[in-house]
Design a protein around this motif. Structure first.
Motif, PDB file in Angstrom:
ATOM      1  N   ALA A 156      20.300 -32.922 -45.037  1.00  0.00           N
ATOM      2  CA  ALA A 156      19.815 -31.756 -45.778  1.00  0.00           C
ATOM      3  C   ALA A 156      20.970 -30.844 -46.161  1.00  0.00           C
ATOM      4  N   SER A 157      20.887 -30.266 -47.369  1.00  0.00           N
ATOM      5  CA  SER A 157      21.921 -29.349 -47.826  1.00  0.00           C
ATOM      6  C   SER A 157      21.747 -28.001 -47.136  1.00  0.00           C
ATOM      7  N   LYS A 158      22.759 -27.156 -47.275  1.00  0.00           N
ATOM      8  CA  LYS A 158      22.694 -25.822 -46.680  1.00  0.00           C
ATOM      9  C   LYS A 158      21.511 -25.045 -47.265  1.00  0.00           C
ATOM     10  N   GLY A 159      21.304 -25.215 -48.583  1.00  0.00           N
ATOM     11  CA  GLY A 159      20.196 -24.534 -49.240  1.00  0.00           C
ATOM     12  C   GLY A 159      18.847 -25.001 -48.717  1.00  0.00           C
ATOM     13  N   ASP A 160      18.711 -26.313 -48.519  1.00  0.00           N
ATOM     14  CA  ASP A 160      17.458 -26.864 -47.988  1.00  0.00           C
ATOM     15  C   ASP A 160      17.185 -26.335 -46.583  1.00  0.00           C
ATOM     16  N   LEU A 161      18.243 -26.234 -45.794  1.00  0.00           N
ATOM     17  CA  LEU A 161      18.094 -25.732 -44.424  1.00  0.00           C
ATOM     18  C   LEU A 161      17.662 -24.264 -44.424  1.00  0.00           C
ATOM     19  N   THR A 162      18.241 -23.481 -45.331  1.00  0.00           N
ATOM     20  CA  THR A 162      17.862 -22.075 -45.433  1.00  0.00           C
ATOM     21  C   THR A 162      16.410 -21.949 -45.870  1.00  0.00           C
ATOM     22  N   LYS A 163      15.998 -22.747 -46.845  1.00  0.00           N
ATOM     23  CA  LYS A 163      14.616 -22.724 -47.333  1.00  0.00           C
ATOM     24  C   LYS A 163      13.641 -23.074 -46.209  1.00  0.00           C
TER      25      LYS A 163
END
Length: 199
Positions: A2-9
């Motif tokens: 998972a990307s950093k953005g996906d993890l934040t979401k």
């Protein structure tokens, strides 16, 4: 991975889910979600352009997935539909009691607060309940109960469990959930026997 953005979401949806259970939907502000998730301030509208409503939908979907998994695991581990129902209710009882009656079903919380205010949130809640009713009905049907009756019984089972969670939290007692487990298991056994299916 998972990307950093996906993890934040995902973290934002998780935080929204937790806060809905403890503070309600209306009582959960976006700043509280950002603080709880330790997320950058602009991240909510980046990942959820619709703001709080979109985040609420994501939280409901997350709750739906988790309970659907709980139902599936109970069905696999149990020998009969009645045992599966007991297992699912026991798992919920543990969640409710270990949280000191602060956690329950966020889907029912959002339904009661926002069902008449937001069609999008109402539909997300309806989809969540359907995601629990359908596999329960399929499990009952596989045990010999006719499709229409299995659907009706599954709806009653999910409704009884939801109500028992709410009453347990209000009374700060697991007795309503224990009573629901007994009645639901007995009803399922009765219907399975009548259909000539598995006890």
């Amino acid at each position: 991975m998972a990307s950093k953005g996906d993890l934040t979401k995902a973290r934002l949806a998780e935080s929204m889910l937790e806060l809905i259970q403890t503070s309600g939907y209306s009582g959960t502000g976006l700043n509280a979600v950002i603080d709880h998730a330790s997320a950058p301030k602009g991240s909510i509208y980046f990942h959820f352009p619709e703001g709080k409503e979109g985040l609420g939908v994501a939280a409901v979907e997350l709750a739906a997935q988790r309970f659907e998994t709980l139902i599936a695991e109970a069905a696999v581990a149990a020998g009969t539909p009645a045992e599966a129902a007991r297992s699912a209710i026991e798992a919920l009882t543990t969640i409710v009691s270990e949280s000191d009656f602060r956690l329950g079903c966020p889907v029912s919380v959002v339904t009661l607060e926002m069902g008449a205010e937001s069609e999008r949130l109402r539909q997300a809640c309806a989809t969540a309940f359907e995601s629990w009713i359908s596999p329960t009905a399929a499990f009952l049907e596989a045990s010999g109960i006719a499709a229409e009756e299995a659907r009706s019984l599954a709806t009653v089972v999910v409704s009884a469990i939801e109500g028992a969670v709410i009453v347990s939290r209000a009374l700060r007692s697991t007795q309503p959930l224990a009573a629901a487990a007994d009645v639901v298991a007995g009803l399922i056994d009765q219907r399975c026997q009548a259909a000539g299916g598995t006890r």
